[in-house]
Design an enzyme around this catalytic site. Structure first.
Site, PDB file in Angstrom:
ATOM      1  N   THR A  25       0.844  -1.195   0.000  1.00 27.56           N
ATOM      2  CA  THR A  25       0.000   0.000   0.000  1.00 27.56           C
ATOM      3  C   THR A  25       0.882   1.248   0.000  1.00 27.56           C
ATOM      4  O   THR A  25       1.795   1.353   0.808  1.00 27.56           O
ATOM      5  CB  THR A  25      -0.922  -0.024   1.232  1.00 27.56           C
ATOM      6  OG1 THR A  25      -1.881  -1.053   1.045  1.00 27.56           O
ATOM      7  CG2 THR A  25      -1.647   1.294   1.403  1.00 27.56           C
ATOM      8  N   ASN A 177      -3.616 -10.134   7.389  1.00 29.24           N
ATOM      9  CA  ASN A 177      -3.335  -8.876   8.089  1.00 29.24           C
ATOM     10  C   ASN A 177      -4.510  -8.191   8.762  1.00 29.24           C
ATOM     11  O   ASN A 177      -4.576  -6.969   8.843  1.00 29.24           O
ATOM     12  CB  ASN A 177      -2.631  -7.903   7.134  1.00 29.24           C
ATOM     13  CG  ASN A 177      -1.236  -8.385   6.808  1.00 29.24           C
ATOM     14  OD1 ASN A 177      -0.659  -9.178   7.557  1.00 29.24           O
ATOM     15  ND2 ASN A 177      -0.692  -7.933   5.687  1.00 29.24           N
ATOM     16  N   ARG A 226      -3.640 -14.461   0.069  1.00 26.45           N
ATOM     17  CA  ARG A 226      -2.603 -14.136   1.049  1.00 26.45           C
ATOM     18  C   ARG A 226      -3.134 -14.482   2.435  1.00 26.45           C
ATOM     19  O   ARG A 226      -4.278 -14.178   2.772  1.00 26.45           O
ATOM     20  CB  ARG A 226      -2.234 -12.664   0.970  1.00 26.45           C
ATOM     21  CG  ARG A 226      -0.921 -12.339   1.677  1.00 26.45           C
ATOM     22  CD  ARG A 226      -0.266 -11.107   1.109  1.00 26.45           C
ATOM     23  NE  ARG A 226       1.164 -11.008   1.376  1.00 26.45           N
ATOM     24  CZ  ARG A 226       1.721  -9.958   1.990  1.00 26.45           C
ATOM     25  NH1 ARG A 226       0.969  -8.968   2.396  1.00 26.45           N
ATOM     26  NH2 ARG A 226       3.038  -9.928   2.175  1.00 26.45           N
ATOM     27  N   ARG A 316       9.346  -4.509   1.402  1.00 23.82           N
ATOM     28  CA  ARG A 316      10.165  -3.310   1.567  1.00 23.82           C
ATOM     29  C   ARG A 316      11.413  -3.295   0.671  1.00 23.82           C
ATOM     30  O   ARG A 316      11.719  -2.246   0.065  1.00 23.82           O
ATOM     31  CB  ARG A 316      10.540  -3.143   3.042  1.00 23.82           C
ATOM     32  CG  ARG A 316       9.339  -2.705   3.901  1.00 23.82           C
ATOM     33  CD  ARG A 316       9.543  -2.965   5.365  1.00 23.82           C
ATOM     34  NE  ARG A 316       9.631  -4.414   5.631  1.00 23.82           N
ATOM     35  CZ  ARG A 316       9.856  -4.919   6.850  1.00 23.82           C
ATOM     36  NH1 ARG A 316      10.026  -4.124   7.888  1.00 23.82           N
ATOM     37  NH2 ARG A 316       9.917  -6.230   7.019  1.00 23.82           N
TER      38      ARG A 316
HETATM   39  C1  LIG Z   1      -2.750  -3.593   2.949  1.00 28.26           C
HETATM   40  C2  LIG Z   1      -1.932  -3.512   3.970  1.00 28.26           C
HETATM   41  C3  LIG Z   1      -1.539  -4.778   4.660  1.00 28.26           C
HETATM   42  O1  LIG Z   1      -1.860  -5.873   4.147  1.00 28.26           O
HETATM   43  O2  LIG Z   1      -0.917  -4.696   5.721  1.00 28.26           O
HETATM   44  C4  LIG Z   1      -1.382  -2.222   4.456  1.00 28.26           C
HETATM   45  C5  LIG Z   1      -2.228  -1.119   4.577  1.00 28.26           C
HETATM   46  C6  LIG Z   1      -1.711   0.091   5.013  1.00 28.26           C
HETATM   47  C7  LIG Z   1      -0.361   0.220   5.321  1.00 28.26           C
HETATM   48  C8  LIG Z   1       0.472  -0.901   5.209  1.00 28.26           C
HETATM   49  C9  LIG Z   1      -0.035  -2.115   4.782  1.00 28.26           C
END
Ligand SMILES: C=C(C(=O)O)c1ccccc1
Length: 359
Positions: A25, A177, A226, A316
Site C-alpha cells: 500500500t 493482516n 494471502r 520493503r
Molecule cells: C494492505 C496492507 C496490509 O496488508 O498490511 C497495508 C495497509 C496500510 C499500510 C500498510 C499495509
C-alpha cells in the site's frame, strides 16, 4: 544459478524467476481511488523484472476502503486507470496480479461518508488507519447481518471479473493482516453465533464463499490468496491458528487454486512470534507456496533450494530497489528504505530510488 533465479510455472503462467513483489500500500491513487496517475504506471514498470508483481491492495467496494488514496476495482474509471498500468507493465515484459481487498473493521468514518465500518462482530480493533489528516484510530464497526454477507461476497467476485477487464494476469485475494476475511477466520474478531462464527468450520465459511464466487468468473490457475496465520496485524488474532488455517488451506487445496502467499510470523516483524508449522501448511496445499516476511537473499536462496518454498515475496526491499532481482542475483548492496515517504506523497520515495547502473 540458485533455483531462486530459475523460471517457475505458476498455474499456466511461466515466471522468469521465483522472486515476487509483495503487495504494498502506497496511498498514491490520486485523485481519490483511481490508480491512473502516470507515477503509478512508472513505479510498477521500474519493477517489471520481478517474476511476478502483486499489486497494492485494491478495494472491492466503497465500504471496503480503509485508507486514504488506495485504489479501487469497482468502477469503470478505476478499471480504466488500472488498464494504463497493466498495459505499461506488459509492454515492459512484466506480469501483475491484482490484490483484491476489503478492510472490514479497519476503516474510518471520514472514508465512509460518515458511516461505520462493517465486520464479523461489533468489536473495535486497537489499530490506526491513514486518513486525510494523518493517522487516526479506526472507527468502531457494526456487525454484518447474515443477510448482507452474500452481497459482500459478490463484491469480491465482481472485482475479480473487473481485474480481468483491467488487464491483470491474475488475482490474489487479501485474506491476511486483520482485514475482513482474516477477521472472519480469527476468533479474536469473530464472535458470531450464526453459521459464520464459532467453530473453525464456520469461521472459514466466508473466505471459502469468496473463493467459490470468484471461481465462477475467474480461472483457478490465476487465483491465489494471502494468509497470515499468526500475525497480530491490526489487532486481529486467533486462539487456534493451527486448526483454523490447517482447515482453510486444505479446503483451498481441494479447489485447486494456484497459490497461497504466506506471511510467516508477525507482518513486517519477528518471524518467530508464535511457533507455527509452516511445513505442514505447505504440505496441505496442492498448489504453489509463496513465502513472505523478512526474507534476506540468503534466507530466500536457502528456502527455495531446500524446497520449503516455491517462490519468495519481498516487500520493503522492492520499494527501495526497483532492480531488486538484479541485486539479488549478483549479491549487490541494497538501497536504504526511506520510511518517511512510504505512505502518500508523490515521486519521492516512490519512483526516485536509483538502480545499480544509475549509481
Ligand atoms: C494492505 C496492507 C496490509 O496488508 O498490511 C497495508 C495497509 C496500510 C499500510 C500498510 C499495509
Amino acid at each position: 544459478a540458485s533455483p531462486l533465479f530459475q523460471p517457475f510455472t505458476l498455474g499456466d503462467l511461466v515466471l522468469p524467476n521465483r522472486i515476487v513483489m509483495a503487495p504494498l500500500t502506497r496511498n498514491r491513487a490520486t485523485p481519490g481511488t483511481v490508480a491512473a496517475n502516470a507515477l503509478t504506471a512508472a513505479y510498477y514498470k521500474q519493477r517489471a523484472a520481478a517474476g511476478l508483481i502483486i499489486s497494492e491492495g485494491t478495494q472491492v467496494s466503497p465500504q471496503g476502503q480503509g485508507y486514504l488514496n488506495t485504489p479501487g476495482l469497482y468502477s469503470p474509471e478505476q478499471i480504466a486507470g488500472w488498464k494504463t498500468v497493466t498495459d505499461t507493465l506488459h509492454a515492459a515484459g512484466g506480469r501483475i496480479f491484482a490484490q483484491i481487498w476489503h478492510v472490514g473493521r479497519v476503516s474510518h468514518s471520514s472514508l465512509l461518508n460518515g458511516g461505520v465500518p462493517v465486520a464479523p462482530s461489533a468489536i473495535p480493533a486497537k489499530t490506526k488507519t491513514y486518513v486525510a489528516d494523518g493517522f487516526a484510530d479506526v472507527t468502531p464497526p457494526r456487525a454484518l447481518e447474515t443477510a448482507e454477507i452474500p452481497g459482500v461476497v459478490a463484491e469480491y467476485a465482481q472485482a475479480a471479473a473487473n481485474a480481468l477487464k483491467a488487464g491483470f494476469d491474475g488475482v490474489e485475494i487479501h485474506g491476511a493482516n486483520g482485514y475482513l476475511i482474516d477477521q472472519f477466520l480469527k476468533d479474536g474478531a469473530n464472535q458470531r453465533t450464526d453459521g459464520y462464527g464459532g467453530s473453525p468450520e464456520n469461521r472459514v465459511r466466508f473466505g471459502l464463499e469468496v473463493v467459490d464466487a470468484i471461481l465462477k468468473v475467474f480461472p483457478k490457475t490465476r487465483l491465489g490468496i494471502r494468509l497470515s496465520p499468526v500475525s497480530p496485524a491490526n489487532d486481529t488474532v486467533t486462539s487456534d491458528p493451527a486448526q483454523v488455517f490447517g482447515l482453510f488451506v486444505s479446503e483451498l487445496s481441494k479447489r485447486g487454486i494456484a497459490f497461497i502467499h504466506v506471511i510467516e510470523g508477525a507482518t513486517g516483524g519477528p518471524r518467530d512470534n508464535v511457533a507455527f508449522d509452516w511445513a505442514a501448511i505447505r504440505k496441505a496445499f496442492s498448489g504453489a507456496y509463496i513465502a513472505n516476511n523478512g526474507y534476506t537473499r540468503d534466507l530466500a536462496i536457502d528456502a527455495v533450494s531446500a524446497g520449503r518454498a516455491d517462490l519468495v515475496a519481498f516487500g520493503r526491499p522492492f520499494i527501495a530497489n526497483p532492480d531488486l532481482v538484479e541485486r539479488l542475483r549478483t549479491g549487490a548492496p541494497l538501497n536504504e528504505l526511506d520510511r518517511a515517504t512510504l505512505y502518500g506523497g508523490g515521486e519521492k520515495g516512490y519512483t526516485d530510488y536509483p538502480t545499480l547502473d544509475a549509481a
